[in-house]
Each structure stands twice: as C-alpha cells, then as structure tokens.
Design a protein around this motif. Sequence first.
Motif, mmCIF file in Angstrom:
data_model
loop_
_atom_site.group_PDB
_atom_site.id
_atom_site.type_symbol
_atom_site.label_atom_id
_atom_site.label_comp_id
_atom_site.label_asym_id
_atom_site.label_seq_id
_atom_site.Cartn_x
_atom_site.Cartn_y
_atom_site.Cartn_z
ATOM 1 N N TYR A 130 -106.980 -24.919 -91.634
ATOM 2 C CA TYR A 130 -107.529 -25.088 -92.986
ATOM 3 C C TYR A 130 -109.058 -25.025 -92.947
ATOM 4 C CZ TYR A 130 -107.864 -27.268 -97.653
ATOM 5 O OH TYR A 130 -108.121 -27.546 -98.973
ATOM 6 N N TYR A 131 -109.631 -24.044 -93.612
ATOM 7 C CA TYR A 131 -111.074 -23.837 -93.524
ATOM 8 C C TYR A 131 -111.874 -25.032 -94.034
ATOM 9 C CZ TYR A 131 -112.045 -22.916 -98.447
ATOM 10 O OH TYR A 131 -112.221 -23.049 -99.794
ATOM 11 N N LEU A 132 -111.365 -25.715 -95.050
ATOM 12 C CA LEU A 132 -112.121 -26.854 -95.573
ATOM 13 C C LEU A 132 -112.187 -28.009 -94.585
ATOM 14 C CD1 LEU A 132 -111.159 -26.967 -99.354
ATOM 15 C CD2 LEU A 132 -113.343 -26.303 -98.319
ATOM 16 N N ALA A 186 -114.960 -22.552 -89.894
ATOM 17 C CA ALA A 186 -114.632 -22.477 -91.324
ATOM 18 C C ALA A 186 -114.759 -21.047 -91.834
ATOM 19 C CB ALA A 186 -115.534 -23.417 -92.125
ATOM 20 N N ILE A 187 -115.828 -20.385 -91.457
ATOM 21 C CA ILE A 187 -116.067 -19.006 -91.888
ATOM 22 C C ILE A 187 -114.931 -18.099 -91.412
ATOM 23 C CG2 ILE A 187 -117.575 -17.004 -91.516
ATOM 24 C CD1 ILE A 187 -119.923 -19.152 -91.401
ATOM 25 N N ALA A 188 -114.478 -18.308 -90.192
ATOM 26 C CA ALA A 188 -113.413 -17.474 -89.627
ATOM 27 C C ALA A 188 -112.071 -17.679 -90.325
ATOM 28 C CB ALA A 188 -113.269 -17.769 -88.141
ATOM 29 N N ARG A 189 -111.922 -18.800 -91.017
ATOM 30 C CA ARG A 189 -110.633 -19.122 -91.616
ATOM 31 C C ARG A 189 -110.545 -18.874 -93.118
ATOM 32 N NH1 ARG A 189 -111.348 -21.704 -87.084
ATOM 33 N NH2 ARG A 189 -109.591 -22.368 -85.786
ATOM 34 N N THR A 190 -111.596 -18.365 -93.716
ATOM 35 C CA THR A 190 -111.514 -18.041 -95.143
ATOM 36 C C THR A 190 -111.774 -16.558 -95.347
ATOM 37 O OG1 THR A 190 -112.250 -18.571 -97.385
ATOM 38 C CG2 THR A 190 -113.928 -18.653 -95.675
ATOM 39 N N GLU A 191 -111.050 -15.986 -96.280
ATOM 40 C CA GLU A 191 -111.248 -14.580 -96.619
ATOM 41 C C GLU A 191 -112.007 -14.432 -97.928
ATOM 42 O OE1 GLU A 191 -107.599 -12.392 -96.373
ATOM 43 O OE2 GLU A 191 -107.092 -13.297 -94.449
ATOM 44 N N ASN A 192 -112.287 -15.545 -98.589
ATOM 45 C CA ASN A 192 -112.997 -15.517 -99.858
ATOM 46 C C ASN A 192 -114.471 -15.219 -99.597
ATOM 47 O OD1 ASN A 192 -114.696 -16.817 -102.022
ATOM 48 N ND2 ASN A 192 -112.674 -17.019 -102.953
ATOM 49 N N THR A 193 -114.964 -14.143 -100.182
ATOM 50 C CA THR A 193 -116.336 -13.695 -99.942
ATOM 51 C C THR A 193 -117.365 -14.733 -100.362
ATOM 52 O OG1 THR A 193 -115.593 -11.429 -100.278
ATOM 53 C CG2 THR A 193 -117.958 -11.817 -100.383
ATOM 54 N N ALA A 194 -117.177 -15.348 -101.509
ATOM 55 C CA ALA A 194 -118.128 -16.351 -101.990
ATOM 56 C C ALA A 194 -118.146 -17.576 -101.082
ATOM 57 C CB ALA A 194 -117.787 -16.761 -103.418
ATOM 58 N N GLU A 195 -116.980 -18.009 -100.634
ATOM 59 C CA GLU A 195 -116.918 -19.162 -99.730
ATOM 60 C C GLU A 195 -117.569 -18.837 -98.392
ATOM 61 O OE1 GLU A 195 -112.720 -19.800 -99.761
ATOM 62 O OE2 GLU A 195 -112.822 -21.133 -101.509
ATOM 63 N N ARG A 196 -117.315 -17.629 -97.894
ATOM 64 C CA ARG A 196 -117.932 -17.227 -96.623
ATOM 65 C C ARG A 196 -119.453 -17.209 -96.746
ATOM 66 N NH1 ARG A 196 -114.389 -13.884 -92.900
ATOM 67 N NH2 ARG A 196 -116.372 -13.692 -91.853
ATOM 68 N N ALA A 197 -119.958 -16.655 -97.838
ATOM 69 C CA ALA A 197 -121.410 -16.593 -98.038
ATOM 70 C C ALA A 197 -122.001 -17.998 -98.126
ATOM 71 C CB ALA A 197 -121.734 -15.792 -99.294
ATOM 72 N N ARG A 209 -124.945 -33.976 -91.142
ATOM 73 C CA ARG A 209 -125.496 -35.241 -91.637
ATOM 74 C C ARG A 209 -125.795 -36.212 -90.502
ATOM 75 N NH1 ARG A 209 -121.607 -36.871 -96.535
ATOM 76 N NH2 ARG A 209 -122.886 -38.749 -96.428
ATOM 77 N N LEU A 210 -125.096 -36.057 -89.380
ATOM 78 C CA LEU A 210 -125.335 -36.912 -88.215
ATOM 79 C C LEU A 210 -126.394 -36.335 -87.277
ATOM 80 C CD1 LEU A 210 -121.616 -37.847 -87.478
ATOM 81 C CD2 LEU A 210 -123.438 -39.438 -88.164
ATOM 82 N N GLY A 211 -126.943 -35.177 -87.635
ATOM 83 C CA GLY A 211 -127.963 -34.546 -86.797
ATOM 84 C C GLY A 211 -127.394 -33.831 -85.583
ATOM 85 N N ARG A 212 -126.111 -33.579 -85.577
ATOM 86 C CA ARG A 212 -125.442 -32.902 -84.470
ATOM 87 C C ARG A 212 -125.299 -31.422 -84.822
ATOM 88 N NH1 ARG A 212 -120.599 -37.209 -83.516
ATOM 89 N NH2 ARG A 212 -119.775 -35.519 -82.232
ATOM 90 N N GLU A 213 -126.431 -30.720 -84.796
ATOM 91 C CA GLU A 213 -126.506 -29.369 -85.337
ATOM 92 C C GLU A 213 -125.689 -28.336 -84.564
ATOM 93 O OE1 GLU A 213 -130.522 -28.269 -86.247
ATOM 94 O OE2 GLU A 213 -130.554 -29.637 -87.953
ATOM 95 N N ALA A 214 -125.622 -28.447 -83.251
ATOM 96 C CA ALA A 214 -124.833 -27.471 -82.486
ATOM 97 C C ALA A 214 -123.357 -27.577 -82.853
ATOM 98 C CB ALA A 214 -125.031 -27.693 -80.990
ATOM 99 N N GLU A 215 -122.864 -28.799 -82.996
ATOM 100 C CA GLU A 215 -121.474 -29.001 -83.384
ATOM 101 C C GLU A 215 -121.245 -28.564 -84.834
ATOM 102 O OE1 GLU A 215 -119.976 -32.908 -81.158
ATOM 103 O OE2 GLU A 215 -122.071 -32.991 -81.845
ATOM 104 N N ALA A 216 -122.244 -28.783 -85.668
ATOM 105 C CA ALA A 216 -122.149 -28.345 -87.059
ATOM 106 C C ALA A 216 -122.044 -26.823 -87.116
ATOM 107 C CB ALA A 216 -123.353 -28.832 -87.864
ATOM 108 N N ALA A 217 -122.883 -26.130 -86.361
ATOM 109 C CA ALA A 217 -122.856 -24.664 -86.356
ATOM 110 C C ALA A 217 -121.499 -24.146 -85.892
ATOM 111 C CB ALA A 217 -123.971 -24.122 -85.464
ATOM 112 N N GLU A 218 -120.948 -24.767 -84.882
ATOM 113 C CA GLU A 218 -119.637 -24.359 -84.368
ATOM 114 C C GLU A 218 -118.553 -24.587 -85.424
ATOM 115 O OE1 GLU A 218 -116.743 -25.906 -80.860
ATOM 116 O OE2 GLU A 218 -118.843 -25.595 -80.310
ATOM 117 N N ALA A 219 -118.617 -25.717 -86.103
ATOM 118 C CA ALA A 219 -117.631 -26.012 -87.145
ATOM 119 C C ALA A 219 -117.783 -25.061 -88.330
ATOM 120 C CB ALA A 219 -117.747 -27.469 -87.586
ATOM 121 N N TYR A 220 -119.032 -24.729 -88.701
ATOM 122 C CA TYR A 220 -119.228 -23.744 -89.772
ATOM 123 C C TYR A 220 -118.611 -22.403 -89.366
ATOM 124 C CZ TYR A 220 -122.293 -26.546 -92.763
ATOM 125 O OH TYR A 220 -122.782 -27.505 -93.618
ATOM 126 N N GLU A 221 -118.792 -21.995 -88.115
ATOM 127 C CA GLU A 221 -118.202 -20.740 -87.640
ATOM 128 C C GLU A 221 -116.679 -20.779 -87.761
ATOM 129 O OE1 GLU A 221 -119.487 -17.825 -86.838
ATOM 130 O OE2 GLU A 221 -121.503 -18.581 -87.200
#
Length: 85
Positions: free
Chosen positions: A37-39, A64-75, A50-62
């Motif tokens: 589930y992308y969300l 999420a991006i990989a799991r949605t096909e909606n163009t607006a959500e990906r952007a 929000r916890l300042g754990r940017e590397a983990e945040a970037a990985e989690a964003y990746e």
Amino acid sequence: MLAPTPIVALNRAVAVAEVQGPDAALTLVESLDLDRYYLFHAIRADLFRRLGREAEAAEAYESAIARTENTAERAFLQGKRDTLG
C-alpha cells in the motif's frame, strides 16, 4: 464503529502523530503489514522526515512512488522526496 483493519490502524497512527508525536506513530505504523500500500510508505516517509531521519524518509518515499500509478500522487511524493537534504 470501524473494524480494526490495518488501514484503520494506519489512519489511527496518523492521528497519534498529531497528538503524541511522530515517534509514537512510527511505532504503530511499523507493526502493520501493508507493504503493498503506497500510503503506508508515504506515511512512514513523512514520519521519518519529521524525526529528521532523512535517508530513511527518502527510501520510504521511493517505496511509495514505486507503488502508485497515479501521476499526481507520484509527482507529489517526488516533490516531497526532493525537499529532503
């Protein structure tokens, strides 16, 4: 009353983040089995950010991006990822 599904638990974790903080919410989120589930990944990313754990945040964003096909959500998710240091 809402049934105690993983999605309901994820939504509850978002509310917990606002009341008790992102660390408490992350503990709840990490216990959920919602890898497809992308969300799930988008919420994890925001909590890590929000916890300042940017590397983990970037990985989690990746994730999420990989799991949605909606163009607006990906952007939107790509924009959030790109704001990380």
